[in-house]
Design an enzyme around this catalytic site. Structure first.
Site, PDB file in Angstrom:
ATOM      1  N   THR A  13      84.954 -27.765 -30.607  1.00  0.00           N
ATOM      2  CA  THR A  13      86.262 -27.130 -30.823  1.00  0.00           C
ATOM      3  C   THR A  13      87.285 -28.134 -31.350  1.00  0.00           C
ATOM      4  O   THR A  13      87.890 -27.932 -32.416  1.00  0.00           O
ATOM      5  CB  THR A  13      86.758 -26.520 -29.490  1.00  0.00           C
ATOM      6  OG1 THR A  13      85.767 -25.632 -29.008  1.00  0.00           O
ATOM      7  CG2 THR A  13      88.074 -25.790 -29.665  1.00  0.00           C
ATOM      8  N   VAL A  14      87.480 -29.225 -30.613  1.00  0.00           N
ATOM      9  CA  VAL A  14      88.537 -30.169 -30.985  1.00  0.00           C
ATOM     10  C   VAL A  14      88.139 -30.972 -32.226  1.00  0.00           C
ATOM     11  O   VAL A  14      88.938 -31.144 -33.150  1.00  0.00           O
ATOM     12  CB  VAL A  14      88.867 -31.113 -29.800  1.00  0.00           C
ATOM     13  CG1 VAL A  14      89.969 -32.085 -30.190  1.00  0.00           C
ATOM     14  CG2 VAL A  14      89.298 -30.300 -28.583  1.00  0.00           C
ATOM     15  N   LYS A  45      75.238 -33.010 -32.694  1.00  0.00           N
ATOM     16  CA  LYS A  45      73.874 -32.476 -32.586  1.00  0.00           C
ATOM     17  C   LYS A  45      73.704 -31.238 -33.454  1.00  0.00           C
ATOM     18  O   LYS A  45      72.721 -31.098 -34.185  1.00  0.00           O
ATOM     19  CB  LYS A  45      73.600 -32.082 -31.128  1.00  0.00           C
ATOM     20  CG  LYS A  45      73.472 -33.244 -30.175  1.00  0.00           C
ATOM     21  CD  LYS A  45      73.097 -32.694 -28.791  1.00  0.00           C
ATOM     22  CE  LYS A  45      73.777 -33.482 -27.699  1.00  0.00           C
ATOM     23  NZ  LYS A  45      73.976 -32.757 -26.461  1.00  0.00           N
ATOM     24  N   GLU A 129      96.832 -38.886 -26.449  1.00  0.00           N
ATOM     25  CA  GLU A 129      97.904 -37.877 -26.339  1.00  0.00           C
ATOM     26  C   GLU A 129      97.363 -36.494 -26.002  1.00  0.00           C
ATOM     27  O   GLU A 129      97.969 -35.733 -25.241  1.00  0.00           O
ATOM     28  CB  GLU A 129      98.681 -37.830 -27.663  1.00  0.00           C
ATOM     29  CG  GLU A 129      99.850 -36.888 -27.684  1.00  0.00           C
ATOM     30  CD  GLU A 129     100.931 -37.254 -26.688  1.00  0.00           C
ATOM     31  OE1 GLU A 129     101.535 -38.318 -26.827  1.00  0.00           O
ATOM     32  OE2 GLU A 129     101.161 -36.467 -25.742  1.00  0.00           O
ATOM     33  N   GLY A 134      97.267 -30.625 -24.330  1.00  0.00           N
ATOM     34  CA  GLY A 134      96.768 -30.295 -25.678  1.00  0.00           C
ATOM     35  C   GLY A 134      97.709 -30.769 -26.769  1.00  0.00           C
ATOM     36  O   GLY A 134      97.890 -31.966 -26.984  1.00  0.00           O
ATOM     37  N   GLU A 190      86.459 -22.046 -18.828  1.00  0.00           N
ATOM     38  CA  GLU A 190      85.182 -22.685 -19.116  1.00  0.00           C
ATOM     39  C   GLU A 190      84.069 -21.721 -18.695  1.00  0.00           C
ATOM     40  O   GLU A 190      84.295 -20.809 -17.903  1.00  0.00           O
ATOM     41  CB  GLU A 190      85.041 -23.976 -18.282  1.00  0.00           C
ATOM     42  CG  GLU A 190      86.273 -24.866 -18.280  1.00  0.00           C
ATOM     43  CD  GLU A 190      86.416 -25.692 -19.546  1.00  0.00           C
ATOM     44  OE1 GLU A 190      85.389 -26.074 -20.112  1.00  0.00           O
ATOM     45  OE2 GLU A 190      87.553 -25.915 -19.973  1.00  0.00           O
ATOM     46  N   LYS A 205      94.671 -34.149 -15.242  1.00  0.00           N
ATOM     47  CA  LYS A 205      95.824 -34.338 -16.123  1.00  0.00           C
ATOM     48  C   LYS A 205      96.990 -34.955 -15.348  1.00  0.00           C
ATOM     49  O   LYS A 205      97.709 -35.806 -15.869  1.00  0.00           O
ATOM     50  CB  LYS A 205      96.212 -32.996 -16.750  1.00  0.00           C
ATOM     51  CG  LYS A 205      95.129 -32.498 -17.732  1.00  0.00           C
ATOM     52  CD  LYS A 205      95.309 -31.041 -18.108  1.00  0.00           C
ATOM     53  CE  LYS A 205      94.250 -30.575 -19.097  1.00  0.00           C
ATOM     54  NZ  LYS A 205      94.204 -29.129 -19.267  1.00  0.00           N
TER      55      LYS A 205
HETATM   56  P1  NDP Z   1      82.972 -28.932 -27.294  1.00  0.00           P
HETATM   57  O1  NDP Z   1      81.885 -28.758 -26.290  1.00  0.00           O
HETATM   58  O2  NDP Z   1      83.420 -27.750 -28.070  1.00  0.00           O
HETATM   59  O3  NDP Z   1      82.562 -30.059 -28.352  1.00  0.00           O
HETATM   60  C1  NDP Z   1      81.787 -31.185 -28.067  1.00  0.00           C
HETATM   61  C2  NDP Z   1      80.808 -31.345 -29.215  1.00  0.00           C
HETATM   62  O4  NDP Z   1      80.162 -32.613 -29.093  1.00  0.00           O
HETATM   63  C3  NDP Z   1      79.738 -30.268 -29.221  1.00  0.00           C
HETATM   64  O5  NDP Z   1      79.554 -29.791 -30.528  1.00  0.00           O
HETATM   65  C4  NDP Z   1      78.514 -31.014 -28.698  1.00  0.00           C
HETATM   66  O6  NDP Z   1      77.320 -30.503 -29.206  1.00  0.00           O
HETATM   67  C5  NDP Z   1      78.750 -32.395 -29.247  1.00  0.00           C
HETATM   68  N1  NDP Z   1      78.065 -33.424 -28.475  1.00  0.00           N
HETATM   69  C6  NDP Z   1      78.180 -33.655 -27.136  1.00  0.00           C
HETATM   70  N2  NDP Z   1      77.453 -34.726 -26.785  1.00  0.00           N
HETATM   71  C7  NDP Z   1      76.862 -35.189 -27.921  1.00  0.00           C
HETATM   72  C8  NDP Z   1      76.012 -36.288 -28.202  1.00  0.00           C
HETATM   73  N3  NDP Z   1      75.615 -37.137 -27.244  1.00  0.00           N
HETATM   74  N4  NDP Z   1      75.607 -36.485 -29.479  1.00  0.00           N
HETATM   75  C9  NDP Z   1      76.012 -35.630 -30.459  1.00  0.00           C
HETATM   76  N5  NDP Z   1      76.820 -34.564 -30.261  1.00  0.00           N
HETATM   77  C10 NDP Z   1      77.254 -34.346 -28.994  1.00  0.00           C
HETATM   78  O7  NDP Z   1      84.198 -29.594 -26.530  1.00  0.00           O
HETATM   79  P2  NDP Z   1      85.736 -29.508 -26.923  1.00  0.00           P
HETATM   80  O8  NDP Z   1      85.894 -29.797 -28.361  1.00  0.00           O
HETATM   81  O9  NDP Z   1      86.335 -28.288 -26.353  1.00  0.00           O
HETATM   82  O10 NDP Z   1      86.326 -30.717 -26.066  1.00  0.00           O
HETATM   83  C11 NDP Z   1      86.195 -32.065 -26.487  1.00  0.00           C
HETATM   84  C12 NDP Z   1      87.071 -32.938 -25.618  1.00  0.00           C
HETATM   85  O11 NDP Z   1      88.426 -32.564 -25.779  1.00  0.00           O
HETATM   86  C13 NDP Z   1      86.789 -32.835 -24.123  1.00  0.00           C
HETATM   87  O12 NDP Z   1      86.974 -34.107 -23.543  1.00  0.00           O
HETATM   88  C14 NDP Z   1      87.847 -31.854 -23.640  1.00  0.00           C
HETATM   89  O13 NDP Z   1      88.172 -32.044 -22.278  1.00  0.00           O
HETATM   90  C15 NDP Z   1      89.006 -32.257 -24.515  1.00  0.00           C
HETATM   91  N6  NDP Z   1      90.004 -31.218 -24.710  1.00  0.00           N
HETATM   92  C16 NDP Z   1      89.636 -29.985 -25.156  1.00  0.00           C
HETATM   93  C17 NDP Z   1      90.581 -29.018 -25.383  1.00  0.00           C
HETATM   94  C18 NDP Z   1      90.209 -27.690 -25.930  1.00  0.00           C
HETATM   95  O14 NDP Z   1      91.114 -26.890 -26.190  1.00  0.00           O
HETATM   96  N7  NDP Z   1      88.951 -27.391 -26.146  1.00  0.00           N
HETATM   97  C19 NDP Z   1      92.014 -29.291 -25.112  1.00  0.00           C
HETATM   98  C20 NDP Z   1      92.310 -30.620 -24.686  1.00  0.00           C
HETATM   99  C21 NDP Z   1      91.317 -31.544 -24.477  1.00  0.00           C
HETATM  100  P3  NDP Z   1      76.517 -29.416 -28.294  1.00  0.00           P
HETATM  101  O15 NDP Z   1      77.433 -28.272 -28.078  1.00  0.00           O
HETATM  102  O16 NDP Z   1      75.327 -29.116 -29.137  1.00  0.00           O
HETATM  103  O17 NDP Z   1      76.193 -30.156 -27.019  1.00  0.00           O
HETATM  104  N1  HSE Z   2      90.343 -25.500 -19.555  1.00  0.00           N
HETATM  105  C1  HSE Z   2      91.542 -26.148 -19.995  1.00  0.00           C
HETATM  106  C2  HSE Z   2      92.714 -25.176 -19.806  1.00  0.00           C
HETATM  107  C3  HSE Z   2      91.404 -26.544 -21.454  1.00  0.00           C
HETATM  108  O1  HSE Z   2      92.511 -24.009 -19.444  1.00  0.00           O
HETATM  109  O2  HSE Z   2      93.847 -25.580 -19.974  1.00  0.00           O
HETATM  110  C4  HSE Z   2      92.359 -27.614 -21.888  1.00  0.00           C
HETATM  111  O3  HSE Z   2      92.202 -28.802 -21.221  1.00  0.00           O
END
Ligand code: NDP
Ligand code: HSE
Length: 430
Positions: A13-14, A45, A129, A134, A190, A205
């Site tokens: 996502t991010v 992956k 940040e 977010g 989640e 946080k």
């Molecule tokens: P996601 O699960 O959507 O993305 C993580 C990606 O990394 C997936 O595509 C995953 O692939 C890939 N991945 C994980 N481990 C490996 C590896 N060892 N090698 C290669 N690829 C890998 O997570 P988010 O983007 O939602 O979140 C990312 C970070 O941002 C987290 O720390 C989260 O807490 C933080 N965050 C997220 C927010 C949000 O709105 N989503 C907001 C604020 C912070 P696969 O799915 O195939 O495992």
């Molecule tokens: N699960 C978290 C939330 C995502 O609901 O705010 C952002 O960290």
């Protein structure tokens, strides 16, 4: 124009949002930084998923060394999530002289000290940040714009899932299980929503925010945590009748050199600025001795809002690479402060209970509160359920220890069928 290479770890996502912002806004980003920011490699992956933007296949790799060993990659963006291997990858990147940008609150709330020390040792940036709120700017404002203040109070609504659920329960009178299903269906919660509803995401946080605000190293293990699983539509209705809304608050306070860090549901007066933060929105309320009250509000999660903060950090790291930074801010935890035990904190309390409906019952319960030095502000008999009456008490400010002792005695009285809920009241006396 000089080029600065970026390696992205994780295109979920991010990561996808970061790639989109870097590509779609490349022109303004280059002009504002004074260098072109070029994504050189992406560790991911799943290289075939539809992401709403074309990613050149040659950018993908499954081998982290393609990022770590590329001398043209100056900045690494870790958005894999989780503790391992994110921790090892970040440490390796910094040890190779690369600046790191991350959104990983789980990791920072547990291993922040090690990460900051490694950044300092290598004279690189470690920026985060997006880890709190977010897209809301809050880490840099605390470290820079508000740095002249003694900060004594922080209130955060920093989990979008629980705020969405409590808002729906409040505005539509719906029950917990019903709104949880909706939050999951909308993709806010989640897959396993425990970290949201049990308050752990907010606690991580808060550990980050309070470490910066109070200049002391706090981890998730220092934070007292209660989630929203016991909040019912009835509590929300009664709170409203009393002039409050219920929010999951992340609370940081400093008093006499001691800090309080706690996450729990709280009754917040409807006129308080935090009371009007609804839906998935987040907000962080900060009180400084010079600035007074400030509030930072916006989207606490999601692809593009989170990417907005990550890319802002990439741009800062890039500017620092261009200009050199003999005085980068880095870690600001220069003091050790005692964390106050929850039993030594003080709050007002809302208590809902079911008691036998007969003369003398309220007086008996009130005398227990009085004997434990808990002063009562109001008592209301809400409804009758067969031979029982539902009673809501609101106390004046009382020590948590005294309150817990009182409730233990009251819970053992034969005239008390159930203590249904106990919720702290915040935002009135501080
Ligand atoms: P996601 O699960 O959507 O993305 C993580 C990606 O990394 C997936 O595509 C995953 O692939 C890939 N991945 C994980 N481990 C490996 C590896 N060892 N090698 C290669 N690829 C890998 O997570 P988010 O983007 O939602 O979140 C990312 C970070 O941002 C987290 O720390 C989260 O807490 C933080 N965050 C997220 C927010 C949000 O709105 N989503 C907001 C604020 C912070 P696969 O799915 O195939 O495992
Ligand atoms: N699960 C978290 C939330 C995502 O609901 O705010 C952002 O960290």
């Amino acid at each position: 124009m000089r080029k600065i290479g970026v390696g992205i770890m994780g295109l979920g996502t991010v990561g996808t949002g970061v790639y989109k912002v870097l590509v779609n806004n490349a022109d303004i980003i280059a002009r504002r930084v004074g260098a072109e920011i070029v994504v050189k490699r992406i560790l991911e992956k799943d290289q075939t998923r539809e992401r709403g933007i074309a990613v050149p296949p040659e950018l993908y790799t499954l081998d982290v060394n393609d990022i770590l060993n590329d001398p043209e990659i100056n900045i690494v963006v870790e958005v894999l999530g989780g503790i391992s291997p994110a921790r090892e990858f970040i440490l390796a990147a910094m040890n190779k002289g690369k600046s790191v940008v991350t959104a990983n609150k789980d990791l920072i709330a547990l291993h922040g000290q090690e990460l900051f020390e490694t950044a300092e040792k290598n004279n690189v940036d470690f920026l985060f940040e997006a880890s709190v709120g977010g897209g809301i700017p809050i880490i840099r404002p605390l470290k820079q714009c508000l740095a002249a203040n003694n900060i004594r109070l922080i209130y955060g609504i920093v989990n979008g899932t629980t705020n969405y659920m409590l808002s729906k329960m409040s505005l539509e009178g719906r029950e917990y299980e019903d709104v949880l299903k909706e939050a999951q269906a909308k993709g806010y919660a989640e897959a396993n929503p425990a970290s949201d509803v049990e308050g752990l995401d907010a606690a991580r946080k808060l550990a980050i925010l309070a470490s910066i605000a109070f200049n002391t190293r706090l981890t998730i293990n220092d934070v007292y945590v209660e989630g929203i699983t016991k909040i019912s539509a009835r509590d929300i209705e009664y709170a409203r009748e009393l002039g409050y809304v219920i929010k999951l608050l992340a609370i940081g306070k400093e008093e006499n050199g001691e800090v309080e860090v706690r996450v729990h549901p709280a009754l917040v007066p409807i006129h308080h600025p935090m009371a009007s933060v609804n839906d998935v929105y987040n907000a962080i309320f900060v009180r400084g001795d010079a600035v007074g009250d400030t509030m930072f509000y916006g989207r606490g999660a999601g692809e593009l809002p989170t990417a907005s903060a990550v890319v802002g950090d990439i741009m800062e790291a890039a500017r620092n690479l261009l200009c050199g930074t003999p005085c980068r801010i880095g870690c600001t935890c220069y003091e050790e402060k005692k964390v106050r035990d929850i039993k030594d904190t003080a709050s007002k309390f809302y208590v809902r209970m079911k008691v036998v409906d007969k003369p003398g019952v309220l007086a008996a319960i009130a005398s227990v509160f009085g004997n434990q030095e808990v002063s009562l502000a109001s008592v209301i008999q809400k409804r009758n359920i067969g031979p029982l009456a539902e009673i809501v008490w609101v106390t004046h400010r009382a020590r948590e220890r005294n309150m817990q002792d009182a409730l233990q005695i009251i819970g053992g009285l034969s005239i008390v069928a159930e203590i249904s809920n106990v919720i702290r009241v915040e935002g009135e006396d501080d």
